[in-house]
Design a protein around this motif. Structure first.
Motif, PDB file in Angstrom:
ATOM      1  N   GLY A  30       2.294  31.895 -16.790  1.00  0.00           N
ATOM      2  CA  GLY A  30       3.133  33.053 -16.496  1.00  0.00           C
ATOM      3  C   GLY A  30       2.311  34.330 -16.397  1.00  0.00           C
ATOM      4  N   LEU A  31       1.343  34.474 -17.318  1.00  0.00           N
ATOM      5  CA  LEU A  31       0.480  35.652 -17.290  1.00  0.00           C
ATOM      6  C   LEU A  31      -0.289  35.735 -15.980  1.00  0.00           C
ATOM      7  CD1 LEU A  31      -1.153  36.097 -20.810  1.00  0.00           C
ATOM      8  CD2 LEU A  31       0.081  37.792 -19.450  1.00  0.00           C
ATOM      9  N   PHE A  32      -0.820  34.594 -15.564  1.00  0.00           N
ATOM     10  CA  PHE A  32      -1.564  34.601 -14.309  1.00  0.00           C
ATOM     11  C   PHE A  32      -0.642  34.892 -13.124  1.00  0.00           C
ATOM     12  CE2 PHE A  32      -5.042  32.498 -16.606  1.00  0.00           C
ATOM     13  CZ  PHE A  32      -6.076  33.283 -16.145  1.00  0.00           C
ATOM     14  N   ALA A  33       0.565  34.383 -13.190  1.00  0.00           N
ATOM     15  CA  ALA A  33       1.523  34.694 -12.121  1.00  0.00           C
ATOM     16  C   ALA A  33       1.726  36.203 -12.043  1.00  0.00           C
ATOM     17  CB  ALA A  33       2.843  33.978 -12.375  1.00  0.00           C
ATOM     18  N   LEU A  34       1.792  36.856 -13.224  1.00  0.00           N
ATOM     19  CA  LEU A  34       1.935  38.316 -13.248  1.00  0.00           C
ATOM     20  C   LEU A  34       0.737  38.990 -12.590  1.00  0.00           C
ATOM     21  CD1 LEU A  34       3.397  39.407 -16.697  1.00  0.00           C
ATOM     22  CD2 LEU A  34       4.383  39.647 -14.414  1.00  0.00           C
TER      23      LEU A  34
ATOM     24  N   VAL B  83     -14.440  29.334 -11.749  1.00  0.00           N
ATOM     25  CA  VAL B  83     -13.977  29.079 -13.114  1.00  0.00           C
ATOM     26  C   VAL B  83     -12.463  29.269 -13.202  1.00  0.00           C
ATOM     27  CG1 VAL B  83     -14.054  29.905 -15.494  1.00  0.00           C
ATOM     28  CG2 VAL B  83     -16.176  29.639 -14.186  1.00  0.00           C
ATOM     29  N   LEU B  84     -12.001  30.384 -12.650  1.00  0.00           N
ATOM     30  CA  LEU B  84     -10.569  30.677 -12.683  1.00  0.00           C
ATOM     31  C   LEU B  84      -9.788  29.616 -11.896  1.00  0.00           C
ATOM     32  CD1 LEU B  84      -8.641  32.807 -13.759  1.00  0.00           C
ATOM     33  CD2 LEU B  84      -8.868  34.035 -11.605  1.00  0.00           C
ATOM     34  N   GLY B  85     -10.295  29.269 -10.727  1.00  0.00           N
ATOM     35  CA  GLY B  85      -9.624  28.271  -9.897  1.00  0.00           C
ATOM     36  C   GLY B  85      -9.519  26.932 -10.603  1.00  0.00           C
ATOM     37  N   LEU B  86     -10.600  26.525 -11.243  1.00  0.00           N
ATOM     38  CA  LEU B  86     -10.587  25.235 -11.947  1.00  0.00           C
ATOM     39  C   LEU B  86      -9.621  25.277 -13.129  1.00  0.00           C
ATOM     40  CD1 LEU B  86     -11.811  22.411 -12.176  1.00  0.00           C
ATOM     41  CD2 LEU B  86     -13.556  23.359 -13.686  1.00  0.00           C
ATOM     42  N   LEU B  87      -9.672  26.379 -13.864  1.00  0.00           N
ATOM     43  CA  LEU B  87      -8.791  26.543 -15.023  1.00  0.00           C
ATOM     44  C   LEU B  87      -7.320  26.468 -14.590  1.00  0.00           C
ATOM     45  CD1 LEU B  87      -9.319  27.385 -18.077  1.00  0.00           C
ATOM     46  CD2 LEU B  87      -8.492  29.620 -17.359  1.00  0.00           C
ATOM     47  N   LEU B  88      -6.982  27.214 -13.556  1.00  0.00           N
ATOM     48  CA  LEU B  88      -5.598  27.221 -13.081  1.00  0.00           C
ATOM     49  C   LEU B  88      -5.190  25.841 -12.586  1.00  0.00           C
ATOM     50  CD1 LEU B  88      -5.499  30.602 -11.109  1.00  0.00           C
ATOM     51  CD2 LEU B  88      -4.552  30.124 -13.367  1.00  0.00           C
ATOM     52  N   ALA B  89      -6.108  25.161 -11.900  1.00  0.00           N
ATOM     53  CA  ALA B  89      -5.785  23.834 -11.376  1.00  0.00           C
ATOM     54  C   ALA B  89      -5.515  22.857 -12.515  1.00  0.00           C
ATOM     55  CB  ALA B  89      -6.919  23.328 -10.504  1.00  0.00           C
ATOM     56  N   ILE B  90      -6.356  22.901 -13.549  1.00  0.00           N
ATOM     57  CA  ILE B  90      -6.154  21.988 -14.679  1.00  0.00           C
ATOM     58  C   ILE B  90      -4.833  22.297 -15.384  1.00  0.00           C
ATOM     59  CG2 ILE B  90      -7.015  21.347 -16.966  1.00  0.00           C
ATOM     60  CD1 ILE B  90      -9.833  21.575 -15.867  1.00  0.00           C
ATOM     61  N   MET B  91      -4.534  23.584 -15.558  1.00  0.00           N
ATOM     62  CA  MET B  91      -3.271  23.944 -16.217  1.00  0.00           C
ATOM     63  C   MET B  91      -2.075  23.485 -15.389  1.00  0.00           C
ATOM     64  SD  MET B  91      -3.745  27.516 -18.246  1.00  0.00           S
ATOM     65  CE  MET B  91      -3.733  28.610 -16.876  1.00  0.00           C
ATOM     66  N   LEU B  92      -2.205  23.628 -14.062  1.00  0.00           N
ATOM     67  CA  LEU B  92      -1.079  23.240 -13.202  1.00  0.00           C
ATOM     68  C   LEU B  92      -0.941  21.732 -13.095  1.00  0.00           C
ATOM     69  CD1 LEU B  92      -0.712  25.461 -10.014  1.00  0.00           C
ATOM     70  CD2 LEU B  92       0.935  25.024 -11.820  1.00  0.00           C
ATOM     71  N   ASP B  93      -1.988  21.027 -13.478  1.00  0.00           N
ATOM     72  CA  ASP B  93      -1.990  19.574 -13.336  1.00  0.00           C
ATOM     73  C   ASP B  93      -1.265  18.898 -14.507  1.00  0.00           C
ATOM     74  OD1 ASP B  93      -2.665  17.281 -11.924  1.00  0.00           O
ATOM     75  OD2 ASP B  93      -4.447  16.928 -13.138  1.00  0.00           O
ATOM     76  N   ILE B  96       3.715  20.380 -14.701  1.00  0.00           N
ATOM     77  CA  ILE B  96       4.473  21.618 -14.879  1.00  0.00           C
ATOM     78  C   ILE B  96       5.725  21.555 -14.010  1.00  0.00           C
ATOM     79  CG2 ILE B  96       4.411  24.122 -14.575  1.00  0.00           C
ATOM     80  CD1 ILE B  96       2.558  23.068 -16.777  1.00  0.00           C
ATOM     81  N   ARG B  97       6.868  21.884 -14.601  1.00  0.00           N
ATOM     82  CA  ARG B  97       8.114  21.698 -13.863  1.00  0.00           C
ATOM     83  C   ARG B  97       8.230  22.641 -12.665  1.00  0.00           C
ATOM     84  NH1 ARG B  97      12.555  21.994 -17.951  1.00  0.00           N
ATOM     85  NH2 ARG B  97      11.085  20.753 -19.140  1.00  0.00           N
ATOM     86  N   THR B  98       7.722  23.870 -12.840  1.00  0.00           N
ATOM     87  CA  THR B  98       7.875  24.854 -11.759  1.00  0.00           C
ATOM     88  C   THR B  98       6.605  24.951 -10.914  1.00  0.00           C
ATOM     89  OG1 THR B  98       7.255  26.476 -13.402  1.00  0.00           O
ATOM     90  CG2 THR B  98       9.587  26.298 -12.884  1.00  0.00           C
ATOM     91  N   GLU B  99       5.877  23.853 -10.820  1.00  0.00           N
ATOM     92  CA  GLU B  99       4.565  23.889 -10.169  1.00  0.00           C
ATOM     93  C   GLU B  99       4.616  24.508  -8.771  1.00  0.00           C
ATOM     94  OE1 GLU B  99       2.274  20.173  -9.820  1.00  0.00           O
ATOM     95  OE2 GLU B  99       1.517  21.091  -7.985  1.00  0.00           O
ATOM     96  N   GLY B 100       5.613  24.084  -7.993  1.00  0.00           N
ATOM     97  CA  GLY B 100       5.684  24.567  -6.609  1.00  0.00           C
ATOM     98  C   GLY B 100       5.737  26.079  -6.535  1.00  0.00           C
ATOM     99  N   ILE B 105       2.912  31.402  -5.789  1.00  0.00           N
ATOM    100  CA  ILE B 105       2.553  32.742  -6.259  1.00  0.00           C
ATOM    101  C   ILE B 105       1.042  32.918  -6.324  1.00  0.00           C
ATOM    102  CG2 ILE B 105       2.635  34.272  -8.267  1.00  0.00           C
ATOM    103  CD1 ILE B 105       5.434  33.140  -8.852  1.00  0.00           C
ATOM    104  N   TYR B 106       0.346  31.894  -6.808  1.00  0.00           N
ATOM    105  CA  TYR B 106      -1.110  32.010  -6.955  1.00  0.00           C
ATOM    106  C   TYR B 106      -1.823  32.101  -5.606  1.00  0.00           C
ATOM    107  CZ  TYR B 106      -0.726  30.718 -11.908  1.00  0.00           C
ATOM    108  OH  TYR B 106      -0.427  30.682 -13.235  1.00  0.00           O
ATOM    109  N   LEU B 107      -1.200  31.523  -4.593  1.00  0.00           N
ATOM    110  CA  LEU B 107      -1.926  31.387  -3.330  1.00  0.00           C
ATOM    111  C   LEU B 107      -1.575  32.445  -2.282  1.00  0.00           C
ATOM    112  CD1 LEU B 107      -4.050  29.322  -2.417  1.00  0.00           C
ATOM    113  CD2 LEU B 107      -2.260  28.106  -1.234  1.00  0.00           C
TER     114      LEU B 107
END
Lengths: 298, 291
Positions: A30-34, B83-93, B96-100, B105-107
């Motif tokens: 959520g923080l990153f989304a912000l 680093v950020l991209g890998l971190l976000l990818a692992i967290m999203l993997d 996560i229910r709202t992944e889409g 938003i990230y992209l």
């Protein structure tokens, strides 16, 4: 419920840890989304405020009074240097530039990809490699001779000139997209069609093109985004009156005459971003496929 | 005649593009290379004078700043975005229910023009009314965040905006990579009770080496070519503090009227790109032809 009650102590502790971790995960996401959304939020709210409110208020507050004046000015009144017609003429310049350039580069890319993937001749791979290589050059290395060439061709500073430039330097990528798509189609298909008497264009038109919708969408989106967002070619090869929207936006923002109207800058930036944002929201899946197509092995 | 035509049609179709690429890519590179060896100023001249332009370039403090900035910007941008991209990818993997929605938003910044990104961040970072003023308004009177107008720190604001724009794309690359790892191996590891972080660090990430390479190439390529973001965010300033090779080249070509310098700086840019991209392309094409 019954199962929950029968859990022993250590299992429920582990469960608690898991849930806490999950919450942490969602909080971080959520923080990153912000972080990604904040600039867009600031742009939108700033564009809806009056200058007075911008000066006295804070960056992250919602506008007390929503006004669309800045949008009106950005669209039809903001100054790019000495002219004060807003972004409107430049928006249409970009449309007039992007539509033919996208169409031509996609069509040429489809035909090229079809040849390179299905009608291999001696040297076809070398030609493809040379074209692929062209995708990676920094365009600075062609700016000077291209400026002279456009002059020689009599299309310097015109929209057809810019279309020409975008098509030339776009076909490397479009060929790559279609080639990678068409190599997955079995070559027996072409052979069988040839036996049936179909010729080169007939096979392309009746067999390959109908199969190509996904890759056409990917290519069109890719090319449209590239061309709409381009600044380097636009600023190098256009003149007053034929500038694409990115150049006009930059001129509005950096125009030194008069009071700095931040709300107009933000409205103008959003207007310039809307077409590609729209494409992204409507066809995000294809957008991402285009982004990854060139870079992921496959 | 028509049979000859039919047989040669593939070549005829490819020919215009081939000629176009030969002239407008390779011919133009040759032209620029040639001119970089002359004393061209406002107009190109064609008598070769050796490496005078390159000597002048490397003696120029402004070019020195540009190359230093490229090094600082490139390193930080590539490392942070990866680093950020890998971190976000692992967290999203993690199912996560709202992944889409989150992925969208990230992209989305990747869909924006760098001019738009630069304009937005220029506004957010401006000390008078942006973040600095906002935080001060919350009562922290001594808070200072004037990087965008500070010659020593302005280059980092370009890193900040560029990471914002591109890290979602790196995330998408890595996410695709994570998903392509053989699920059976992961399941087996989970059955064996291996902790998740070990599964990532010992099994999944090592198997993604090609994607790391791809991401690196794409980011390095972006870094060397970056131009519009600098123009919109800092204009290369304050002074020349955020000049990069691309803005240097543009200034020489179109505002200073120094074609010789423009050509030689463009050649150096191409050299930097090619030392990174050529080995990659070579291995790509070879492995594709083998396969």
């Amino acid at each position: 419920m019954m199962a929950d009650l029968s859990l022993n102590q250590s299992a429920s502790e582990a469960n608690f840890g898991k849930i806490a971790l999950r919450w942490l995960l969602y909080a971080l996401l959520g923080l990153f989304a912000l972080y990604y959304l904040l600039p867009l939020f600031v742009m939108v709210t700033t564009s809806l405020k009056s200058l007075e409110e911008i000066r006295t208020g804070s960056l992250v507050t919602l506008p007390r009074e929503v006004t669309f004046d800045a949008w009106k000015t950005a669209w039809s009144g903001a100054c790019t240097g000495i002219q004060c017609e807003g972004l409107r003429p430049y928006f249409w310049n970009s449309v007039l530039l992007a539509v033919p350039a996208v169409f031509l580069s996609t069509l040429i890319g489809a035909l090229n990809g079809y040849v390179v993937a299905q009608w291999k001749f001696k040297g076809a791979n070398l030609i493809f490699s040379l074209m692929l290589f062209g995708c990676f050059i920094p365009f600075q290395v062609v700016l000077l001779p291209m400026a002279r060439m456009l002059g020689l061709m009599g299309i310097a500073g015109t929209i057809p000139g810019l279309i020409f430039v975008h098509v030339i330097y776009g076909i490397g990528f479009t060929t790559l997209f279609f080639r990678n798509y068409y190599v997955t189609i079995p070559s027996e298909l072409v052979k069988a069609a040839k036996v049936d008497g179909a010729n080169f264009f007939r096979i392309f038109w009746s067999i390959f093109l109908p199969l190509s919708l996904p890759i056409i969408v990917v290519t069109v989106i890719w090319q449209f985004t590239q061309i709409w967002n381009d600044f380097l070619f636009g600023v190098s090869f256009s003149q007053a009156g034929t500038q694409p929207i990115t150049v006009a936006l930059n001129n509005i923002v950096n125009s030194t005459t008069g009071v700095k109207e931040y709300n107009v800058d933000m409205a103008a930036a959003i207007i310039a971003a809307l077409p590609t944002l729209f494409v992204y929201v409507v066809a995000g899946k294809y957008f991402i496929r285009g982004l990854t197509a060139g870079s992921v092995k496959g | 005649m028509s049979e000859w035509l039919e047989n040669h049609l593939p070549k005829i179709v490819l020919a215009p593009s081939f000629i176009g690429v030969l002239v407008f890519v390779y011919g133009f590179i040759a032209w620029t290379a040639w001119v970089s060896l002359t004393r061209s100023k406002l107009l190109p001249r064609y008598e070769i004078k050796g490496f005078v332009q390159y000597e002048k370039l490397f003696d120029s403090p402004r070019w020195d700043t540009a190359m230093n900035n490229l090094f600082i910007f490139g390193t930080l941008f590539i490392v942070i975005a990866m680093v950020l991209g890998l971190l976000l990818a692992i967290m999203l993997d993690q199912k996560i229910r709202t992944e889409g929605v989150i992925r969208t938003i990230y992209l989305y910044p990747m869909a924006l023009s760098m001019i738009v990104t630069g304009t937005a961040w220029k506004w957010i970072l401006n000390p008078g009314l942006g973040i600095e003023a906002t935080v001060r308004g919350w009562g922290y009177e001594n808070f200072s965040f004037d990087w965008v107008v500070n010659p020593d720190y302005a280059i980092y604001t370009i890193v900040l905006a560029a990471v914002w724009q591109s890290s979602g794309f790196v995330m998408a690359l890595f996410l695709a990579g994570l998903r392509s790892v053989d699920g059976e191996i992961i399941k087996a590891a989970q059955v064996d009770g291996i902790p998740t972080w070990r599964i990532y660090s010992a099994i999944i990430i090592p198997s993604m080496a090609p994607i790391f390479l791809s991401a690196f190439i794409v980011l390095a390529h972006l870094a060397i070519k970056i131009f519009d973001l600098v123009i919109a965010l800092t204009g290369g300033g304050p002074g020349y503090a955020t000049d990069l090779p691309a803005t240097y080249m543009y200034a020489m070509a179109f505002s200073r009227g120094d074609i010789g310098q423009a050509a030689s700086s463009a050649m150096i840019m191409m050299l930097v790109v090619f030392t990174i991209v050529v080995p990659y392309l070579y291995s790509e094409l070879r492995s594709k032809n083998d396969g």
